[in-house]
Write a protein that holds these residues in place. Structure first.
Motif, PDB file in Angstrom:
ATOM      1  N   TYR A 149       0.857  -1.185   0.000  1.00 54.47           N
ATOM      2  CA  TYR A 149       0.000   0.000   0.000  1.00 54.47           C
ATOM      3  C   TYR A 149       0.893   1.234   0.000  1.00 54.47           C
ATOM      4  N   ARG A 150       0.685   2.104  -0.988  1.00 52.97           N
ATOM      5  CA  ARG A 150       1.500   3.315  -1.156  1.00 52.97           C
ATOM      6  C   ARG A 150       0.651   4.550  -0.883  1.00 52.97           C
ATOM      7  N   MET A 151       1.196   5.447  -0.069  1.00 51.55           N
ATOM      8  CA  MET A 151       0.479   6.686   0.223  1.00 51.55           C
ATOM      9  C   MET A 151       1.454   7.797   0.550  1.00 51.55           C
ATOM     10  N   SER A 152       0.963   9.015   0.474  1.00 50.69           N
ATOM     11  CA  SER A 152       1.730  10.189   0.872  1.00 50.69           C
ATOM     12  C   SER A 152       1.116  10.742   2.143  1.00 50.69           C
ATOM     13  N   ILE A 153       1.964  11.021   3.133  1.00 44.66           N
ATOM     14  CA  ILE A 153       1.469  11.606   4.383  1.00 44.66           C
ATOM     15  C   ILE A 153       1.970  13.041   4.522  1.00 44.66           C
ATOM     16  N   SER A 154       2.406  13.618   3.405  1.00 48.32           N
ATOM     17  CA  SER A 154       2.872  15.001   3.393  1.00 48.32           C
ATOM     18  C   SER A 154       1.693  15.939   3.203  1.00 48.32           C
ATOM     19  N   ASP A 155       1.788  17.148   3.777  1.00 48.95           N
ATOM     20  CA  ASP A 155       0.748  18.151   3.577  1.00 48.95           C
ATOM     21  C   ASP A 155       0.909  18.854   2.234  1.00 48.95           C
ATOM     22  N   VAL A 156       2.034  18.609   1.581  1.00 47.75           N
ATOM     23  CA  VAL A 156       2.259  19.181   0.254  1.00 47.75           C
ATOM     24  C   VAL A 156       1.386  18.433  -0.759  1.00 47.75           C
ATOM     25  N   PRO A 157       0.670  19.129  -1.614  1.00 43.67           N
ATOM     26  CA  PRO A 157      -0.183  18.443  -2.599  1.00 43.67           C
ATOM     27  C   PRO A 157       0.599  17.419  -3.415  1.00 43.67           C
ATOM     28  N   GLN A 158      -0.021  16.286  -3.638  1.00 41.30           N
ATOM     29  CA  GLN A 158       0.637  15.198  -4.348  1.00 41.30           C
ATOM     30  C   GLN A 158       0.709  15.481  -5.847  1.00 41.30           C
ATOM     31  N   SER A 159       1.787  15.054  -6.470  1.00 34.81           N
ATOM     32  CA  SER A 159       1.936  15.206  -7.909  1.00 34.81           C
ATOM     33  C   SER A 159       0.781  14.507  -8.627  1.00 34.81           C
ATOM     34  N   PRO A 160       0.206  15.126  -9.650  1.00 36.75           N
ATOM     35  CA  PRO A 160      -0.883  14.480 -10.387  1.00 36.75           C
ATOM     36  C   PRO A 160      -0.440  13.194 -11.077  1.00 36.75           C
ATOM     37  N   PHE A 161       0.869  13.021 -11.267  1.00 36.95           N
ATOM     38  CA  PHE A 161       1.380  11.818 -11.910  1.00 36.95           C
ATOM     39  C   PHE A 161       1.402  10.627 -10.955  1.00 36.95           C
ATOM     40  N   LYS A 162       1.172  10.886  -9.671  1.00 36.72           N
ATOM     41  CA  LYS A 162       1.136   9.807  -8.681  1.00 36.72           C
ATOM     42  C   LYS A 162      -0.284   9.456  -8.251  1.00 36.72           C
ATOM     43  N   ARG A 163      -1.241  10.281  -8.613  1.00 32.91           N
ATOM     44  CA  ARG A 163      -2.569  10.198  -8.006  1.00 32.91           C
ATOM     45  C   ARG A 163      -3.292   8.886  -8.265  1.00 32.91           C
ATOM     46  N   LEU A 164      -2.962   8.178  -9.343  1.00 31.65           N
ATOM     47  CA  LEU A 164      -3.647   6.927  -9.665  1.00 31.65           C
ATOM     48  C   LEU A 164      -3.026   5.719  -8.968  1.00 31.65           C
ATOM     49  N   TYR A 165      -1.848   5.914  -8.351  1.00 31.34           N
ATOM     50  CA  TYR A 165      -1.116   4.768  -7.792  1.00 31.34           C
ATOM     51  C   TYR A 165      -0.672   4.997  -6.351  1.00 31.34           C
ATOM     52  N   ARG A 166      -1.115   6.090  -5.769  1.00 33.75           N
ATOM     53  CA  ARG A 166      -0.734   6.411  -4.390  1.00 33.75           C
ATOM     54  C   ARG A 166      -1.806   7.326  -3.811  1.00 33.75           C
ATOM     55  N   SER A 167      -2.317   6.968  -2.642  1.00 32.67           N
ATOM     56  CA  SER A 167      -3.315   7.834  -2.017  1.00 32.67           C
ATOM     57  C   SER A 167      -2.617   8.911  -1.196  1.00 32.67           C
ATOM     58  N   GLN A 168      -3.337   9.961  -0.879  1.00 33.94           N
ATOM     59  CA  GLN A 168      -2.771  11.014  -0.032  1.00 33.94           C
ATOM     60  C   GLN A 168      -3.573  11.129   1.243  1.00 33.94           C
ATOM     61  N   VAL A 169      -2.845  11.072   2.366  1.00 32.71           N
ATOM     62  CA  VAL A 169      -3.457  11.193   3.693  1.00 32.71           C
ATOM     63  C   VAL A 169      -2.827  12.395   4.371  1.00 32.71           C
ATOM     64  N   GLN A 170      -3.611  13.405   4.659  1.00 33.42           N
ATOM     65  CA  GLN A 170      -3.093  14.621   5.281  1.00 33.42           C
ATOM     66  C   GLN A 170      -3.600  14.742   6.714  1.00 33.42           C
ATOM     67  N   ARG A 171      -3.314  15.837   7.336  1.00 29.68           N
ATOM     68  CA  ARG A 171      -3.760  16.151   8.703  1.00 29.68           C
ATOM     69  C   ARG A 171      -3.087  15.284   9.763  1.00 29.68           C
ATOM     70  N   GLY A 172      -1.785  15.430   9.899  1.00 27.89           N
ATOM     71  CA  GLY A 172      -1.059  14.934  11.062  1.00 27.89           C
ATOM     72  C   GLY A 172      -1.006  13.446  11.279  1.00 27.89           C
ATOM     73  N   VAL A 173      -0.307  12.732  10.422  1.00 26.72           N
ATOM     74  CA  VAL A 173      -0.098  11.299  10.607  1.00 26.72           C
ATOM     75  C   VAL A 173       1.199  11.083  11.374  1.00 26.72           C
ATOM     76  N   ASP A 174       1.123  10.425  12.527  1.00 27.73           N
ATOM     77  CA  ASP A 174       2.307  10.103  13.333  1.00 27.73           C
ATOM     78  C   ASP A 174       2.903   8.815  12.787  1.00 27.73           C
ATOM     79  N   LEU A 175       4.074   8.916  12.158  1.00 25.91           N
ATOM     80  CA  LEU A 175       4.688   7.768  11.501  1.00 25.91           C
ATOM     81  C   LEU A 175       5.017   6.651  12.495  1.00 25.91           C
ATOM     82  N   GLY A 176       5.437   7.024  13.710  1.00 31.32           N
ATOM     83  CA  GLY A 176       5.746   6.018  14.728  1.00 31.32           C
ATOM     84  C   GLY A 176       4.522   5.226  15.136  1.00 31.32           C
ATOM     85  N   VAL A 177       3.397   5.907  15.321  1.00 26.27           N
ATOM     86  CA  VAL A 177       2.158   5.233  15.685  1.00 26.27           C
ATOM     87  C   VAL A 177       1.662   4.381  14.520  1.00 26.27           C
TER      88      VAL A 177
END
Length: 300
Positions: A149-177
């Motif tokens: 499962y591929r996703m972006s946890i950055s608040d920076v908008p995701q590249s449109p070239f990734k949008r079909l193969y990676r979801s974007q999750v924003q609003r404070g994801v704690d990587l350790g948790v």
């Protein structure tokens, strides 16, 4: 098609019941001909999943393969089936899906495969094709599957070239948790709280559906750019199980669900409706590989 009789006769003299599943009718008809194992890759964006569906809004992978193979080999589509090792959801991708089908007459894969791929759409390819014994089964013979499962946890908008193969999750994801949450799935558990349509399947079949599964290992791979890959090596997955595991883990990483609550779902075998986390979006999920031996052990 067969008449409305209790049992229908086939050319080889065998019979089947109208109540038999399509797979049982298929196996009854093909008898002892040649079975083939294929590795398949597809971009799932514009497919309504793997499984053939009635009134699907878009194509299905199995349906596209079946129609193409029937055309190439001049087969009756009413009695031909392609069986996949994983029934991927709508929008889910595959680099290493495996399927099998049986032909009434043997063919030469090195000749047939390039020609078959010419007739397939550009978002679907058969990577290889080989003859196997008649007892090979894409689902029952598999020993392990690898999903990513591929996703972006950055608040920076995701590249449109990734949008079909990676979801974007924003609003404070704690990587350790997030890592602690996904690691909780390792081992053998009751995944009822992470499976879809269990009650519907039980009602349809009249039999209990086992929701106990084994996850061999989970590995999380972050990048400095905020991209995250979560690798799930498991024995087999229930409907939407991987997406629900990711969605619940993300909910934990955002402070919406506690880690102990997640663990309690596994220990108590709660129903899906008792897990308020939404499944992760389908575009981030890819079936990477299916094993039919013990080769996956080296990955642990």
């Amino acid at each position: 098609m067969c008449p409305r009789s209790p049992r229908c006769s086939l050319e080889d003299g065998s019979t089947y019941s109208k109540s038999d599943s399509p797979t049982q009718r298929y196996e009854a008809q093909i008898g002892h001909q040649q079975r083939y194992k294929c590795e398949v890759a597809y971009d799932g964006t514009y497919f309504s999943g793997w499984q053939v569906q009635r009134n699907a809004k878009h194509r299905t992978v199995a349906g596209t393969l079946e129609s193409t193979l029937c055309t190439y080999f001049s087969l009756d589509p009413a009695n031909f089936y392609v069986l996949g090792s994983s029934r991927t959801d709508s929008g889910v991708h595959a680099r290493g899906q495996v399927c099998h089908f049986t032909l009434p007459n043997p063919c030469k894969p090195e000749v047939a495969l390039p020609e078959i791929n010419k007739f397939l759409p550009q978002d679907l390819r058969i990577l290889n094709m080989e003859p196997v014994s008649m007892d090979f089964h894409a689902i029952a013979s598999s020993t392990a599957k690898l999903y990513c499962y591929r996703m972006s946890i950055s608040d920076v908008p995701q590249s449109p070239f990734k949008r079909l193969y990676r979801s974007q999750v924003q609003r404070g994801v704690d990587l350790g948790v997030l890592e602690e949450a996904v690691k909780a799935f390792e081992g053998t558990h009751d995944f009822r709280a992470f499976a879809g349509q269990v009650e519907q399947k039980q009602k349809a079949s009249g039999k209990p559906v086992s929701t106990v599964r084994t996850v061999h290992s989970v590995k999380i791979i972050p990048s400095p750019e905020g991209d995250v890959e979560i690798m799930f090596l498991l024995e087999g997955a229930l409907y939407k199980m991987v997406r629900n595991m990711v969605g619940t883990s993300v909910a934990c990483a955002r402070g919406e669900i506690g880690i102990e609550t997640l663990k309690g779902m596994l220990e108590r075998g709660l129903q899906r409706k008792e897990n308020r986390a939404k499944p992760a979006k389908p575009e981030g999920l890819t079936l990477e590989k299916v094993w039919f031996n013990e080769g996956w052990v080296d990955l642990l």
